[in-house]
Design a protein around this motif. Structure first.
Motif: not given
Length: 321
Positions: A26-51
């Motif tokens: 593990w992992p055997t394939k790409n991992i998906t990080l789901v952001v439950p908001f539209a692109a460009g917001g705070g959650t999206d920005a933080i999620g992309r740094v972590m990803a």
């Protein structure tokens, strides 16, 4: 000749080998990080740094997928139904804890998830138009008390973190203001900048560019302590409302039946990512007070948020949607 004990031990090792191999693969394939908001917001920005940082640790790309809708419910529910194999991760915010009070029905519960790590907290900022007579939190409170019920505050919608933060401020400061909900933060900010609404309590990552650019005046941070990215801006607690503390938090979760050893690998990768020099620098510039907690730390934080916000929502008379 093998003794019975050695034979049983050897047999057990053979039987266990496939399970060990699966854990190591593990992992055997790409991992998906789901952001439950539209692109460009705070959650999206933080999620992309972590990803980006976790991709290095886990050895497979962590790909961000935006699944906005219903105050983050759409994305959260999607992860709750995902295969619990560790290849789907959720980055959630305050809605994970409070949407149960704001919606008549949500399609998920705490039991559907295993907490991974509390990435950190981001303060909101109390901001006013440049035309406002208030130059500080203290002046704003006096201004609001001089004309009760006449000042307005904008939010990104009923039940949003902006709405709840303002309601907490009203309660602690003892002021009466009228709520003006918008369909998102951008139109709300536009009307505050235009002087059509008197104030807003928006997430630092969203409002700081306008404050830095001089199109809005920031009065105070809603967090208990200052953040470096905000420069000399004081906290509301420093400005006459001791113990005032509101921060939007961001945490990682996986579906509840994800194997414990895989969840542990993800948790350690998340903790490492939050403290990695490049990621840490990016997160701090976004105003994140980094936690990088264990899974137990996130679980305790969610429970604290549930206990805290239920009474506030009821007292403010916010009706389930």
């Amino acid at each position: 000749m093998l003794s019975r004990r050695h034979f049983m031990l050897s047999s057990a090792m053979v039987l266990a080998a496939p399970h060990v191999a699966r854990a190591q693969e593990w992992p055997t394939k790409n991992i998906t990080l789901v952001v439950p908001f539209a692109a460009g917001g705070g959650t999206d920005a933080i999620g992309r740094v972590m990803a980006e940082e976790m991709s290095t640790s886990l050895g497979k790309p962590v790909v961000v997928e935006n699944r906005p809708g219903a105050g983050s419910n759409v994305g959260i529910e999607a992860v709750s139904r995902a295969d619990p194999d560790g290849h789907t991760i959720l980055i959630a915010s305050i809605g994970f804890a409070i949407n149960r009070f704001l919606y008549q029905k949500v399609g998920f519960s705490d039991a559907d998830f295993t907490p991974i790590s509390l990435v950190g907290m981001v303060p909101n900022v109390m901001a006013v138009p440049n035309s406002s007579p208030a130059k500080s939190v203290t002046e704003f409170i006096a201004y609001a008390k001089s004309q009760p019920g006449k000042l307005t505050y904008a939010s990104a919608g009923t039940g949003s973190s902006l709405h709840l933060c303002a309601e907490l401020f009203k309660k602690v400061a003892g002021v009466d203001m009228v709520h003006v909900p918008y369909r998102g933060s951008a139109p709300a900010l536009a009307d505050v900048m235009g002087g059509r609404v008197d104030c807003i309590f928006d997430v630092f990552t969203a409002v700081n560019p306008q404050i830095a650019g001089g199109t809005l005046r920031g009065l105070g941070l809603t967090s208990a302590r200052r953040v470096a990215a905000a420069g000399a801006m004081p906290t509301i607690a420093e400005s006459g409302l001791p113990n005032f503390d509101f921060s939007t938090w961001f945490g990682l979760f996986v579906p509840s039946k994800t194997p414990a050893n895989v969840a542990d690998i993800i948790s350690k990768a998340a903790q490492k990512a939050a403290q990695a020099p490049v990621a840490k620098d990016k997160l701090e510039k976004l105003g994140v007070d980094i936690a990088g907690s264990t899974s137990e730390g996130l679980q305790a934080h969610v429970q604290k948020e549930v206990t805290r916000w239920g009474p506030v929502i009821r007292e403010a008379g916010i009706q389930p949607q």
